[in-house]
Design a protein around this motif. Structure first.
Motif, PDB file in Angstrom:
ATOM      1  N   VAL A   1      -7.335 -10.264  -6.336  1.00 43.92           N
ATOM      2  CA  VAL A   1      -6.057 -10.839  -5.871  1.00 43.92           C
ATOM      3  C   VAL A   1      -5.506 -11.878  -6.839  1.00 43.92           C
ATOM      4  N   LYS A   2      -6.204 -12.125  -7.916  1.00 45.24           N
ATOM      5  CA  LYS A   2      -5.762 -13.136  -8.881  1.00 45.24           C
ATOM      6  C   LYS A   2      -4.383 -12.788  -9.421  1.00 45.24           C
ATOM      7  N   GLY A   3      -3.520 -13.796  -9.449  1.00 43.59           N
ATOM      8  CA  GLY A   3      -2.157 -13.576  -9.920  1.00 43.59           C
ATOM      9  C   GLY A   3      -1.205 -13.154  -8.815  1.00 43.59           C
ATOM     10  N   ARG A   4      -1.747 -12.779  -7.658  1.00 48.62           N
ATOM     11  CA  ARG A   4      -0.908 -12.357  -6.528  1.00 48.62           C
ATOM     12  C   ARG A   4      -1.060 -13.290  -5.329  1.00 48.62           C
ATOM     13  N   PHE A   5      -2.239 -13.850  -5.128  1.00 52.87           N
ATOM     14  CA  PHE A   5      -2.503 -14.736  -3.994  1.00 52.87           C
ATOM     15  C   PHE A   5      -2.697 -16.157  -4.491  1.00 52.87           C
ATOM     16  N   THR A   6      -2.196 -17.115  -3.720  1.00 54.50           N
ATOM     17  CA  THR A   6      -2.344 -18.526  -4.066  1.00 54.50           C
ATOM     18  C   THR A   6      -2.793 -19.313  -2.842  1.00 54.50           C
TER      19      THR A   6
ATOM     20  N   VAL B   1      -7.526 -22.161  13.289  1.00 50.68           N
ATOM     21  CA  VAL B   1      -6.636 -21.192  13.931  1.00 50.68           C
ATOM     22  C   VAL B   1      -5.700 -20.609  12.885  1.00 50.68           C
ATOM     23  N   GLU B   2      -5.865 -19.316  12.623  1.00 51.49           N
ATOM     24  CA  GLU B   2      -5.030 -18.631  11.633  1.00 51.49           C
ATOM     25  C   GLU B   2      -3.752 -18.102  12.279  1.00 51.49           C
ATOM     26  N   SER B   3      -2.728 -17.972  11.465  1.00 49.26           N
ATOM     27  CA  SER B   3      -1.470 -17.359  11.897  1.00 49.26           C
ATOM     28  C   SER B   3      -0.741 -16.824  10.673  1.00 49.26           C
ATOM     29  N   GLY B   4       0.281 -16.028  10.910  1.00 54.15           N
ATOM     30  CA  GLY B   4       1.111 -15.550   9.820  1.00 54.15           C
ATOM     31  C   GLY B   4       0.880 -14.110   9.411  1.00 54.15           C
ATOM     32  N   GLY B   5      -0.101 -13.457  10.001  1.00 52.19           N
ATOM     33  CA  GLY B   5      -0.338 -12.064   9.660  1.00 52.19           C
ATOM     34  C   GLY B   5       0.741 -11.156  10.222  1.00 52.19           C
ATOM     35  N   GLY B   6       0.696  -9.897   9.829  1.00 52.68           N
ATOM     36  CA  GLY B   6       1.671  -8.943  10.325  1.00 52.68           C
ATOM     37  C   GLY B   6       1.720  -7.700   9.489  1.00 52.68           C
ATOM     38  N   LEU B   7       2.755  -6.903   9.710  1.00 52.02           N
ATOM     39  CA  LEU B   7       2.971  -5.669   8.968  1.00 52.02           C
ATOM     40  C   LEU B   7       3.989  -5.930   7.867  1.00 52.02           C
ATOM     41  N   VAL B   8       3.647  -5.529   6.665  1.00 51.21           N
ATOM     42  CA  VAL B   8       4.540  -5.736   5.524  1.00 51.21           C
ATOM     43  C   VAL B   8       4.500  -4.500   4.641  1.00 51.21           C
ATOM     44  N   GLN B   9       5.599  -4.221   3.976  1.00 50.33           N
ATOM     45  CA  GLN B   9       5.655  -3.069   3.074  1.00 50.33           C
ATOM     46  C   GLN B   9       4.960  -3.395   1.752  1.00 50.33           C
ATOM     47  N   PRO B  10       4.472  -2.391   1.079  1.00 44.55           N
ATOM     48  CA  PRO B  10       3.892  -2.623  -0.263  1.00 44.55           C
ATOM     49  C   PRO B  10       4.886  -3.349  -1.161  1.00 44.55           C
ATOM     50  N   GLY B  11       4.384  -4.321  -1.902  1.00 42.75           N
ATOM     51  CA  GLY B  11       5.230  -5.144  -2.749  1.00 42.75           C
ATOM     52  C   GLY B  11       5.776  -6.371  -2.068  1.00 42.75           C
ATOM     53  N   GLY B  12       5.586  -6.458  -0.748  1.00 42.30           N
ATOM     54  CA  GLY B  12       6.104  -7.585   0.011  1.00 42.30           C
ATOM     55  C   GLY B  12       5.216  -8.805  -0.044  1.00 42.30           C
ATOM     56  N   SER B  13       5.630  -9.832   0.706  1.00 39.20           N
ATOM     57  CA  SER B  13       4.919 -11.107   0.702  1.00 39.20           C
ATOM     58  C   SER B  13       4.670 -11.590   2.125  1.00 39.20           C
ATOM     59  N   LEU B  14       3.619 -12.397   2.258  1.00 40.73           N
ATOM     60  CA  LEU B  14       3.299 -13.061   3.506  1.00 40.73           C
ATOM     61  C   LEU B  14       2.677 -14.406   3.180  1.00 40.73           C
ATOM     62  N   ARG B  15       2.791 -15.340   4.109  1.00 34.91           N
ATOM     63  CA  ARG B  15       2.064 -16.590   3.983  1.00 34.91           C
ATOM     64  C   ARG B  15       1.226 -16.797   5.235  1.00 34.91           C
TER      65      ARG B  15
END
Length: 129
Positions: free
Chosen positions: A66-71, A5-19
């Protein structure tokens, strides 16, 4: 019964972050290969980042895009997989899925072949100003 079960998505501005989070049940996370995949409208599903099981040394693969941006990370105590996304770009907009496979041993193979036995329902990530 295996569930993701995934969660945490949404709308974010360019340059922003999400987990993103993926809560797993019905199996033990660290004994499977598990990863994050995404599918943008009109495009094929692609592997973002995957981790092999502890029996395969928990090797990690991350796509060049996504290397360097996603972990990717795994909390075995919570049986939960995470994807920390930063410096988000409009081209990261997609439905993000987590998936697990009990047979595959290579994180790279899992991601590159987008192969998995079990999939979550997905969570939408939209990067837009």
């Amino acid at each position: 019964q295996v569930q993701l079960v995934e969660s945490g998505g949404g709308l974010v501005q360019p340059g922003g972050s999400l987990r993103l989070s993926c809560a797993a049940s019905g199996f033990t996370l660290d004994y499977s290969a598990i990863g994050w995949f995404r599918q943008a409208p009109g495009k094929e599903r692609e592997g973002v980042s995957c981790i092999s099981s502890i029996s395969s040394d928990s090797n990690t693969y991350t796509a060049d895009s996504v290397k360097g941006r996603f972990t990717i990370s795994r909390d075995n105590a919570k049986n939960t997989l995470y994807l920390r996304m930063s410096s988000l770009k409009p081209e990261d907009t997609a439905v993000y899925y987590c998936a697990a496979d009990f047979a595959i041993t290579s994180s790279q193979s899992m991601c590159v072949m987008t192969r998995a036995d079990y999939w979550g329902q997905g969570t939408q990530v939209t990067v837009s100003s």
